[in-house]
Write an enzyme that holds these catalytic residues in place. Sequence first.
Site, PDB file in Angstrom:
ATOM      1  N   TYR A   1      -9.749   0.154   5.620  1.00 54.82           N
ATOM      2  CA  TYR A   1      -9.441   1.448   5.749  1.00 54.82           C
ATOM      3  C   TYR A   1     -10.669   2.451   5.431  1.00 54.82           C
ATOM      4  O   TYR A   1     -11.870   1.940   5.046  1.00 54.82           O
ATOM      5  CB  TYR A   1      -8.722   0.674   4.609  1.00 54.82           C
ATOM      6  CG  TYR A   1      -7.231   0.795   5.314  1.00 54.82           C
ATOM      7  CD1 TYR A   1      -6.722   0.326   6.131  1.00 54.82           C
ATOM      8  CD2 TYR A   1      -7.414  -0.733   4.598  1.00 54.82           C
ATOM      9  CE1 TYR A   1      -5.436  -0.884   6.579  1.00 54.82           C
ATOM     10  CE2 TYR A   1      -5.922  -1.604   5.032  1.00 54.82           C
ATOM     11  CZ  TYR A   1      -4.963  -2.058   5.646  1.00 54.82           C
ATOM     12  OH  TYR A   1      -4.277  -2.353   6.090  1.00 54.82           O
TER      13      TYR A   1
ATOM     14  N   LYS B   1      -2.284 -27.213  11.760  1.00 54.05           N
ATOM     15  CA  LYS B   1      -0.966 -26.590  11.046  1.00 54.05           C
ATOM     16  C   LYS B   1      -0.752 -27.873  10.543  1.00 54.05           C
ATOM     17  O   LYS B   1       0.668 -27.516  10.258  1.00 54.05           O
ATOM     18  CB  LYS B   1       0.083 -26.757  12.355  1.00 54.05           C
ATOM     19  CG  LYS B   1       0.037 -25.436  13.227  1.00 54.05           C
ATOM     20  CD  LYS B   1       1.132 -25.422  14.548  1.00 54.05           C
ATOM     21  CE  LYS B   1       0.918 -23.791  14.418  1.00 54.05           C
ATOM     22  NZ  LYS B   1       2.291 -24.029  15.410  1.00 54.05           N
TER      23      LYS B   1
ATOM     24  N   ALA C   1     -11.827  -7.498  12.531  1.00 54.15           N
ATOM     25  CA  ALA C   1     -12.752  -8.694  13.155  1.00 54.15           C
ATOM     26  C   ALA C   1     -12.260 -10.134  13.576  1.00 54.15           C
ATOM     27  O   ALA C   1     -11.058 -10.220  13.350  1.00 54.15           O
ATOM     28  CB  ALA C   1     -13.427  -9.079  11.648  1.00 54.15           C
TER      29      ALA C   1
ATOM     30  N   CYS D   1       3.868 -21.670   0.633  1.00 56.23           N
ATOM     31  CA  CYS D   1       3.476 -20.889   1.899  1.00 56.23           C
ATOM     32  C   CYS D   1       2.726 -21.877   2.879  1.00 56.23           C
ATOM     33  O   CYS D   1       1.779 -21.900   2.941  1.00 56.23           O
ATOM     34  CB  CYS D   1       3.467 -19.507   1.381  1.00 56.23           C
ATOM     35  SG  CYS D   1       2.469 -18.553   2.799  1.00 56.23           S
TER      36      CYS D   1
ATOM     37  N   GLY E   1       0.878  -0.898  -0.129  1.00 55.30           N
ATOM     38  CA  GLY E   1      -0.043   0.189  -0.004  1.00 55.30           C
ATOM     39  C   GLY E   1       0.540   1.131  -0.372  1.00 55.30           C
ATOM     40  O   GLY E   1       1.530   1.163   0.698  1.00 55.30           O
TER      41      GLY E   1
ATOM     42  N   LYS F   1       4.484 -17.329  35.276  1.00 54.89           N
ATOM     43  CA  LYS F   1       4.535 -16.229  34.421  1.00 54.89           C
ATOM     44  C   LYS F   1       2.590 -15.595  35.279  1.00 54.89           C
ATOM     45  O   LYS F   1       1.935 -16.114  34.615  1.00 54.89           O
ATOM     46  CB  LYS F   1       5.093 -15.519  33.636  1.00 54.89           C
ATOM     47  CG  LYS F   1       6.340 -16.139  32.876  1.00 54.89           C
ATOM     48  CD  LYS F   1       6.437 -14.455  31.906  1.00 54.89           C
ATOM     49  CE  LYS F   1       6.248 -15.667  30.361  1.00 54.89           C
ATOM     50  NZ  LYS F   1       6.944 -16.889  30.431  1.00 54.89           N
TER      51      LYS F   1
HETATM   52  P1  NAP Z   1       8.376 -21.586  25.081  1.00 57.64           P
HETATM   53  O1  NAP Z   1       7.652 -20.734  23.858  1.00 57.64           O
HETATM   54  O2  NAP Z   1       9.943 -20.552  25.390  1.00 57.64           O
HETATM   55  O3  NAP Z   1       7.169 -21.507  26.671  1.00 57.64           O
HETATM   56  C1  NAP Z   1       7.859 -22.525  26.980  1.00 57.64           C
HETATM   57  C2  NAP Z   1       7.208 -22.792  28.710  1.00 57.64           C
HETATM   58  O4  NAP Z   1       7.154 -23.258  29.363  1.00 57.64           O
HETATM   59  C3  NAP Z   1       6.285 -21.394  28.534  1.00 57.64           C
HETATM   60  O5  NAP Z   1       5.052 -20.623  29.314  1.00 57.64           O
HETATM   61  C4  NAP Z   1       7.401 -20.927  30.193  1.00 57.64           C
HETATM   62  O6  NAP Z   1       6.715 -20.162  31.083  1.00 57.64           O
HETATM   63  C5  NAP Z   1       7.183 -22.296  30.519  1.00 57.64           C
HETATM   64  N1  NAP Z   1       9.016 -23.126  31.493  1.00 57.64           N
HETATM   65  C6  NAP Z   1       9.967 -23.052  31.285  1.00 57.64           C
HETATM   66  N2  NAP Z   1      10.732 -23.593  31.948  1.00 57.64           N
HETATM   67  C7  NAP Z   1       9.885 -24.319  33.011  1.00 57.64           C
HETATM   68  C8  NAP Z   1       9.810 -24.461  34.513  1.00 57.64           C
HETATM   69  N3  NAP Z   1      11.304 -24.717  34.533  1.00 57.64           N
HETATM   70  N4  NAP Z   1       9.215 -25.226  35.034  1.00 57.64           N
HETATM   71  C9  NAP Z   1       8.168 -25.191  34.340  1.00 57.64           C
HETATM   72  N5  NAP Z   1       7.898 -24.126  33.552  1.00 57.64           N
HETATM   73  C10 NAP Z   1       8.727 -23.484  32.681  1.00 57.64           C
HETATM   74  O7  NAP Z   1       8.415 -22.712  24.012  1.00 57.64           O
HETATM   75  P2  NAP Z   1       8.135 -24.357  23.600  1.00 57.64           P
HETATM   76  O8  NAP Z   1       6.484 -23.948  24.046  1.00 57.64           O
HETATM   77  O9  NAP Z   1       8.285 -25.167  23.712  1.00 57.64           O
HETATM   78  O10 NAP Z   1       7.895 -22.898  22.086  1.00 57.64           O
HETATM   79  C11 NAP Z   1       9.395 -23.097  21.660  1.00 57.64           C
HETATM   80  C12 NAP Z   1       9.175 -21.828  20.729  1.00 57.64           C
HETATM   81  O11 NAP Z   1       8.648 -22.491  19.105  1.00 57.64           O
HETATM   82  C13 NAP Z   1       8.707 -20.347  20.582  1.00 57.64           C
HETATM   83  O12 NAP Z   1       9.367 -19.899  20.911  1.00 57.64           O
HETATM   84  C14 NAP Z   1       8.282 -20.536  18.805  1.00 57.64           C
HETATM   85  O13 NAP Z   1       9.931 -20.031  18.520  1.00 57.64           O
HETATM   86  C15 NAP Z   1       8.354 -22.288  18.462  1.00 57.64           C
HETATM   87  N6  NAP Z   1       6.804 -22.136  18.460  1.00 57.64           N
HETATM   88  C16 NAP Z   1       6.213 -20.957  18.507  1.00 57.64           C
HETATM   89  C17 NAP Z   1       4.873 -21.816  17.704  1.00 57.64           C
HETATM   90  C18 NAP Z   1       3.403 -20.106  17.121  1.00 57.64           C
HETATM   91  O14 NAP Z   1       2.537 -20.996  17.395  1.00 57.64           O
HETATM   92  N7  NAP Z   1       4.791 -19.213  17.079  1.00 57.64           N
HETATM   93  C19 NAP Z   1       4.043 -22.843  18.257  1.00 57.64           C
HETATM   94  C20 NAP Z   1       5.447 -24.146  18.128  1.00 57.64           C
HETATM   95  C21 NAP Z   1       6.874 -23.461  18.652  1.00 57.64           C
HETATM   96  P3  NAP Z   1       6.938 -20.109  32.480  1.00 57.64           P
HETATM   97  O15 NAP Z   1       8.420 -20.308  32.964  1.00 57.64           O
HETATM   98  O16 NAP Z   1       6.143 -18.748  32.747  1.00 57.64           O
HETATM   99  O17 NAP Z   1       6.022 -21.143  33.800  1.00 57.64           O
HETATM  100 FE1  SF4 Z   2       6.324 -17.027   4.541  1.00 50.63          FE
HETATM  101 FE2  SF4 Z   2       5.489 -18.108   6.532  1.00 50.63          FE
HETATM  102 FE3  SF4 Z   2       4.977 -15.389   5.256  1.00 50.63          FE
HETATM  103 FE4  SF4 Z   2       3.934 -17.734   4.098  1.00 50.63          FE
HETATM  104  S1  SF4 Z   2       2.845 -16.906   6.279  1.00 50.63           S
HETATM  105  S2  SF4 Z   2       5.247 -16.203   3.073  1.00 50.63           S
HETATM  106  S3  SF4 Z   2       5.937 -19.119   4.992  1.00 50.63           S
HETATM  107  S4  SF4 Z   2       6.332 -15.843   6.385  1.00 50.63           S
END
Ligand code: NAP
Ligand code: SF4
Length: 689
Positions: A182, A437, A270, A350, A71, A581
């Site tokens: 918009y 997913k 939305a 994608c 845009g 947290k």
């Molecule tokens: P994360 O995002 O780092 O979450 C870990 C969770 O565990 C947190 O909620 C943390 O919260 C808790 N935690 C950490 N240490 C702990 C402990 N010693 N005891 C109890 N709880 C604890 O890790 P993840 O869920 O494994 O995901 C990892 C990464 O995968 C993400 O950072 C992301 O990049 C990717 N991922 C993304 C998506 C998405 O939807 N975008 C989906 C899947 C994976 P508290 O410390 O508050 O308890």
């Molecule tokens: Fe790339 Fe994900 Fe964006 Fe698709 S949605 S263009 S895979 S970053």
Amino acid sequence: MSLASSKQPTHPSFPRLFAPLDLGFTQLDNRILMGSMHTGLEELGPSGFERMAAYYAERARGGVGMIITGGNAPNQSAALAPGEYGAFDSDAHVPLHRRVTDAVHEASPNCKLCLQILHAGNLAHSADPVAPSPIASPINPREPRGMTAEDIETTIEDFARCATRAQAAGYDGVEIIGSAGYLLSTFLLEKTNQRQDEWGGSYENRMRFPLEVVRRTREAVGENFIVVYRIAAMEMMADGSSWDEVVTLAREIERAGATIMSTHFVWHQAQVPTIATRVPRAAFTSVTGRLRRELSIPLITSNRINMPEVAEAVLERGDADITSMGRPMLADPEFANKAFEGRVDEINTCIACNQACLDHAFRGRTVTCLVNPRACHETELVYTPTTNPGRIAVVGAGPAGLAFATTAASRGHDVTLFEASEELGGHFNLAMRIPGKEEFRETIRYYQRQLELTGVTVKLGARTTAKQLLDGAWDHVVVATGLHARTPDIPGIEHPMVMSYSQAIRGERELGKCVAIIGAGGIGFDVAELASHAGVSAALDRDVFAREWGVDFANHPRGGVAGVEPRPQTADRAVFLLQRKPTPPGRGLGPTTGWAHKLALKRRGVHMLRGVHYERIDDHGLQIVVDDEAQLIPADTIVVCAGQESDRGLFDELSGHHDSVHLIGGADVAVEIDAKRAIDQASRLAAAL
Ligand code: NAP
Ligand code: SF4
């Protein structure tokens, strides 16, 4: 105007997709449109335009029939983001735009390039946003100024001038965005237009502004210039437009001089996801199909069309004349050529994760793509053939290892990929099992094919040791060993009801009737999705999706959703998602998808608890303390999603004993097992070695 009866032979697999389209004064080579995507490059000024030239030229070379830019505001108060160049409101900017149009036309003389003109209205970044009435958007707290009659006249003039500037800069047309919340779309709805003058009140008055914008733009640019109008065919809001209003507006817009009508299905505020990976492929095209029967100009449809066979099916159903794919062109600039040449299995699909494109745009960062980090970085991340081919061992076939191995091999290195397990993909193998997913499977398919094409030697079930690697006389060793799940120090964590997220997601252990999830990060949310959902994944079935989010495609009530209750399919079990947290769970999820994730879980009755202290796990369940109050979650299943720790033992053993050893992906930084970071880091290393 008619569909060109092509004298060219029809394409054997995609006859409709590769049929030209005659617009009378000009012709599109095919029905593949790169839809508008904000890149964040415009705001960078001259250097951004150089990068945009390379970015769009690469897509033009890749075979798209038409491109619509991100845009461009018609004046300063209209821009979505800060920065002088976000608005094309000065003749002084024409030479900058000319670099982009020249680059595109040089790359592909037949590719049509249209400039999108976007007036953000009450969503503008401006200190002085304007709107039909002084009503703030729920997603932008700044209250806009109600436009005076003079403002309205000036703004119409600004649109027309912006279009003539686009013409002077060598664009083939413009797209006027009249949707999404918009400015133009806020004139249409009673809730945002409470004017008493000729620009408000009846629907006839409320549509006067968009109609005048189109009419005066057409008048300014003459007959032989493409004018696309993007209409809100469904706002996904109960107080949106009725179907009759949509048709009335569309017909009038056609009469006012639009060449092509493009359909849009949502306002940004939305609460129905329309672009995330949880949305079925081509979910909304039937709405375009219905409007197509009311108009005589060609129609563009969009949203979750990410593979050529999906686009072909849309055209075959008669839903549209042109299929718009914005994000798929970020993911793979060669999409169209690969489809044309029968190389569909080579397309980098994608996966609609939004992590590097829309989430970046939302956060004011330059857009790129999780599966293609070159997107918008074409001038600096370049994969040239190596002048010094080497033997490279890569350990680990998750996203980082796969991206490195295939990129390095494509440059001419001799690459061997060692993977301890029997499958490629690392954490992507878990992601693709989460309802909503499923698309992640495509990335593994893409890499699998690239491994074959680039001649990488793949050794599955091969756990290598430091000694073997040192004995192997490799020129470079790249360690992408990933990470392992963290085991939190909670009394009773060895209890038989406790399982890892991997066991839960792979279905290796059965979930009970009361599931407690320790950790509410990305994976905790995914496990909650898996545990709370029932039946067919909504991402794979449009009817299930429509029921889950309360959309009525058949009857098209006001906004597509008025009077329809969301009815998600819910598993017969209690699910608790916990974190220590005190902040609201889900804070770390992507801004453009996290809200839908949270809303879906809430509607399925998932209990989200924060500020949790884990006391112990015993035969009664999970004992916790929240706000100084002891509670028992009577869980029969506890899934640990407490993050990960890096697996860097191999790297530590090799360090100091090998001249060229590199650590990438989750093995390098565990706090972000983020595939976006992993693929970017791996690709950059592969470009440099
Ligand atoms: P994360 O995002 O780092 O979450 C870990 C969770 O565990 C947190 O909620 C943390 O919260 C808790 N935690 C950490 N240490 C702990 C402990 N010693 N005891 C109890 N709880 C604890 O890790 P993840 O869920 O494994 O995901 C990892 C990464 O995968 C993400 O950072 C992301 O990049 C990717 N991922 C993304 C998506 C998405 O939807 N975008 C989906 C899947 C994976 P508290 O410390 O508050 O308890
Ligand atoms: Fe790339 Fe994900 Fe964006 Fe698709 S949605 S263009 S895979 S970053």
